[in-house]
Scaffold this motif. Structure first.
Motif, PDB file in Angstrom:
ATOM      1  N   PHE A  64       0.821  -1.209   0.000  1.00  0.00           N
ATOM      2  CA  PHE A  64       0.000   0.000   0.000  1.00  0.00           C
ATOM      3  C   PHE A  64       0.857   1.261   0.000  1.00  0.00           C
ATOM      4  O   PHE A  64       0.481   2.281  -0.579  1.00  0.00           O
ATOM      5  CB  PHE A  64      -0.927   0.010   1.217  1.00  0.00           C
ATOM      6  N   ALA A  65       2.020   1.196   0.673  1.00  0.00           N
ATOM      7  CA  ALA A  65       2.868   2.386   0.768  1.00  0.00           C
ATOM      8  C   ALA A  65       3.611   2.668  -0.531  1.00  0.00           C
ATOM      9  O   ALA A  65       3.848   3.829  -0.880  1.00  0.00           O
ATOM     10  CB  ALA A  65       3.863   2.223   1.911  1.00  0.00           C
ATOM     11  N   MET A  66       3.986   1.606  -1.266  1.00  0.00           N
ATOM     12  CA  MET A  66       4.834   1.788  -2.434  1.00  0.00           C
ATOM     13  C   MET A  66       4.066   1.705  -3.752  1.00  0.00           C
ATOM     14  O   MET A  66       4.613   1.990  -4.804  1.00  0.00           O
ATOM     15  CB  MET A  66       5.952   0.738  -2.413  1.00  0.00           C
ATOM     16  N   THR A  67       2.781   1.296  -3.678  1.00  0.00           N
ATOM     17  CA  THR A  67       1.985   1.179  -4.897  1.00  0.00           C
ATOM     18  C   THR A  67       0.794   2.117  -4.805  1.00  0.00           C
ATOM     19  O   THR A  67      -0.079   1.933  -3.965  1.00  0.00           O
ATOM     20  CB  THR A  67       1.480  -0.266  -5.092  1.00  0.00           C
ATOM     21  N   ARG A  68       0.768   3.109  -5.640  1.00  0.00           N
ATOM     22  CA  ARG A  68      -0.338   4.065  -5.645  1.00  0.00           C
ATOM     23  C   ARG A  68      -1.306   3.719  -6.775  1.00  0.00           C
ATOM     24  O   ARG A  68      -1.377   4.391  -7.786  1.00  0.00           O
ATOM     25  CB  ARG A  68       0.214   5.488  -5.836  1.00  0.00           C
ATOM     26  N   PHE A  69      -2.052   2.642  -6.611  1.00  0.00           N
ATOM     27  CA  PHE A  69      -2.999   2.256  -7.651  1.00  0.00           C
ATOM     28  C   PHE A  69      -4.338   2.958  -7.428  1.00  0.00           C
ATOM     29  O   PHE A  69      -4.654   3.424  -6.336  1.00  0.00           O
ATOM     30  CB  PHE A  69      -3.179   0.739  -7.671  1.00  0.00           C
ATOM     31  N   LYS A  70      -5.126   3.006  -8.462  1.00  0.00           N
ATOM     32  CA  LYS A  70      -6.432   3.656  -8.374  1.00  0.00           C
ATOM     33  C   LYS A  70      -7.338   2.879  -7.423  1.00  0.00           C
ATOM     34  O   LYS A  70      -7.493   1.669  -7.544  1.00  0.00           O
ATOM     35  CB  LYS A  70      -7.076   3.724  -9.766  1.00  0.00           C
ATOM     36  N   GLY A  71      -7.908   3.587  -6.468  1.00  0.00           N
ATOM     37  CA  GLY A  71      -8.776   2.945  -5.480  1.00  0.00           C
ATOM     38  C   GLY A  71      -8.030   2.404  -4.284  1.00  0.00           C
ATOM     39  O   GLY A  71      -8.600   1.671  -3.473  1.00  0.00           O
ATOM     40  N   SER A  72      -6.732   2.749  -4.144  1.00  0.00           N
ATOM     41  CA  SER A  72      -5.941   2.231  -3.022  1.00  0.00           C
ATOM     42  C   SER A  72      -6.468   2.729  -1.676  1.00  0.00           C
ATOM     43  O   SER A  72      -6.433   2.004  -0.680  1.00  0.00           O
ATOM     44  CB  SER A  72      -4.468   2.621  -3.187  1.00  0.00           C
ATOM     45  N   ALA A  73      -6.967   3.976  -1.646  1.00  0.00           N
ATOM     46  CA  ALA A  73      -7.504   4.519  -0.396  1.00  0.00           C
ATOM     47  C   ALA A  73      -8.730   3.723   0.049  1.00  0.00           C
ATOM     48  O   ALA A  73      -8.871   3.382   1.236  1.00  0.00           O
ATOM     49  CB  ALA A  73      -7.861   5.994  -0.574  1.00  0.00           C
ATOM     50  N   LEU A  74      -9.603   3.399  -0.898  1.00  0.00           N
ATOM     51  CA  LEU A  74     -10.791   2.607  -0.581  1.00  0.00           C
ATOM     52  C   LEU A  74     -10.397   1.203  -0.116  1.00  0.00           C
ATOM     53  O   LEU A  74     -10.957   0.680   0.864  1.00  0.00           O
ATOM     54  CB  LEU A  74     -11.706   2.519  -1.804  1.00  0.00           C
ATOM     55  N   ALA A  75      -9.430   0.603  -0.816  1.00  0.00           N
ATOM     56  CA  ALA A  75      -8.961  -0.733  -0.444  1.00  0.00           C
ATOM     57  C   ALA A  75      -8.361  -0.727   0.957  1.00  0.00           C
ATOM     58  O   ALA A  75      -8.544  -1.679   1.730  1.00  0.00           O
ATOM     59  CB  ALA A  75      -7.926  -1.227  -1.462  1.00  0.00           C
ATOM     60  N   LEU A  76      -7.665   0.365   1.293  1.00  0.00           N
ATOM     61  CA  LEU A  76      -7.069   0.490   2.621  1.00  0.00           C
ATOM     62  C   LEU A  76      -8.150   0.505   3.697  1.00  0.00           C
ATOM     63  O   LEU A  76      -8.042  -0.190   4.716  1.00  0.00           O
ATOM     64  CB  LEU A  76      -6.232   1.771   2.685  1.00  0.00           C
ATOM     65  N   TYR A  77      -9.195   1.286   3.481  1.00  0.00           N
ATOM     66  CA  TYR A  77     -10.280   1.369   4.456  1.00  0.00           C
ATOM     67  C   TYR A  77     -11.009   0.036   4.591  1.00  0.00           C
ATOM     68  O   TYR A  77     -11.400  -0.358   5.694  1.00  0.00           O
ATOM     69  CB  TYR A  77     -11.264   2.476   4.074  1.00  0.00           C
ATOM     70  N   ILE A  78     -11.195  -0.658   3.471  1.00  0.00           N
ATOM     71  CA  ILE A  78     -11.862  -1.959   3.515  1.00  0.00           C
ATOM     72  C   ILE A  78     -11.027  -2.954   4.316  1.00  0.00           C
ATOM     73  O   ILE A  78     -11.560  -3.747   5.107  1.00  0.00           O
ATOM     74  CB  ILE A  78     -12.117  -2.487   2.084  1.00  0.00           C
ATOM     75  N   PHE A  79      -9.704  -2.909   4.133  1.00  0.00           N
ATOM     76  CA  PHE A  79      -8.835  -3.857   4.816  1.00  0.00           C
ATOM     77  C   PHE A  79      -8.842  -3.652   6.334  1.00  0.00           C
ATOM     78  O   PHE A  79      -8.761  -4.623   7.094  1.00  0.00           O
ATOM     79  CB  PHE A  79      -7.399  -3.739   4.284  1.00  0.00           C
ATOM     80  N   ILE A  80      -8.917  -2.398   6.784  1.00  0.00           N
ATOM     81  CA  ILE A  80      -8.887  -2.141   8.232  1.00  0.00           C
ATOM     82  C   ILE A  80     -10.287  -2.174   8.851  1.00  0.00           C
ATOM     83  O   ILE A  80     -10.438  -1.944  10.049  1.00  0.00           O
ATOM     84  CB  ILE A  80      -8.194  -0.805   8.562  1.00  0.00           C
ATOM     85  N   LEU A  81     -11.307  -2.489   8.041  1.00  0.00           N
ATOM     86  CA  LEU A  81     -12.678  -2.555   8.540  1.00  0.00           C
ATOM     87  C   LEU A  81     -12.848  -3.513   9.714  1.00  0.00           C
ATOM     88  O   LEU A  81     -13.622  -3.230  10.639  1.00  0.00           O
ATOM     89  CB  LEU A  81     -13.626  -2.930   7.398  1.00  0.00           C
ATOM     90  N   PRO A  82     -12.173  -4.682   9.732  1.00  0.00           N
ATOM     91  CA  PRO A  82     -12.337  -5.596  10.873  1.00  0.00           C
ATOM     92  C   PRO A  82     -11.999  -4.977  12.227  1.00  0.00           C
ATOM     93  O   PRO A  82     -12.412  -5.514  13.261  1.00  0.00           O
ATOM     94  CB  PRO A  82     -11.360  -6.738  10.538  1.00  0.00           C
TER      95      PRO A  82
END
Length: 266
Positions: free
Chosen positions: A67-85
């Motif tokens: 996540f830190a080294m890859t700035r792909f489209k939608g990375s912010a959303l993916a980050l929030y989904i991953f920390i949802l638990p």
């Protein structure tokens, strides 16, 4: 403040060492050690800790770097989904995974419909304790990896970008940057995450109890059993003090090892 903090511990010790007539005795600890669940609870607590924590740390390191080294489209959303638990309690996560893994759950339905299996995979029941263990590991890794990830992701954000640019100038490959730059700089964050997660893992309670009951006993569920089923606060307190003693000992060892390593580095 120290008196207020120490009073519950002192009270717990007095309860654990108190006999039927109020005398000081070790009988409650003898009952605990001779308990049918004690040996297995101790083994499963340590086993879950040594399986779950390394898995979570490995996954969290890989994802934090990605996540830190890859700035792909939608990375912010993916980050929030991953920390949802992080927003889900232990018991809610356990019930969610129970509904996924039970014989009539989502996993079996999907595999049956795809023709991958011809009969349901059983995860629960004393005869399937090895599968119950896997179910507990899956639920814990899914729920708690986010905790480790947040710590490591914060550590990655503090890495000096100029060092990475210098590594690029010197022609370092991604593997070399990972080995000689990123991982050494992430060591303090990894150590902190390991310490925090290990201490919490030793106190694991809701997930094993919800998914396996006392088929897979842990020290915390044995404490709950003695307090609510056997109505014996003395033995339950002995279990609680054992959890506290193991947690303090592991924390002390961690801190001493880390301090020694830092002193050697200096």
């Amino acid at each position: 403040m120290l008196t207020l903090m120490g009073y519950p511990i002192v009270n717990a010790i007095l309860v654990a060492f108190r006999g039927p007539s109020g005398e000081l005795t070790l009988d409650n600890f003898r009952v605990m050690i001779g308990d049918f669940y004690f040996r297995e609870a101790l083994i499963f607590t340590l086993l879950l800790t040594f399986v779950v924590v390394p898995l979570e740390t490995l996954i969290a390191v890989v994802l934090a770097l990605y996540f830190a080294m890859t700035r792909f489209k939608g990375s912010a959303l993916a980050l929030y989904i991953f920390i949802l638990p992080l927003a889900i309690s232990d018991i809610a996560a356990a019930l969610l995974w129970y509904n996924i893994l039970t014989s009539g759950g989502f996993l079996n339905k999907i595999l049956l419909n795809l023709g991958v299996i011809d009969k349901p995979i059983y995860f629960f029941g004393y005869a399937y304790r090895h599968m119950e263990f896997i179910a507990i590991v899956l639920a814990e890794v899914w729920r708690s990896t986010a905790i480790v990830f947040v710590i490591l992701y914060a550590g990655v954000q503090l890495v000096n970008r100029e060092l990475l640019e210098a590594a690029d100038v010197f022609g370092m490959s991604f593997t070399q940057k990972l080995r000689y730059v990123l991982i050494p700089l992430l060591k303090p964050s990894i150590e902190a995450a390991l310490l925090v997660r290990t201490l919490f893992a030793l106190q694991i309670f809701a997930t094993p109890l919800a998914l396996a009951g006392l088929d897979i006993p842990v020290l915390a569920s044995a404490t709950y059993y003695w307090l609510t089923e056997r109505w014996n606060a003395q033995v339950a307190t002995c279990y609680a003090l054992t959890i506290g003693a193991i947690t303090i000992a592991v924390g002390f060892i961690y801190i001493r090892l880390l301090r020694a390593r830092h002193l050697e580095a200096v």
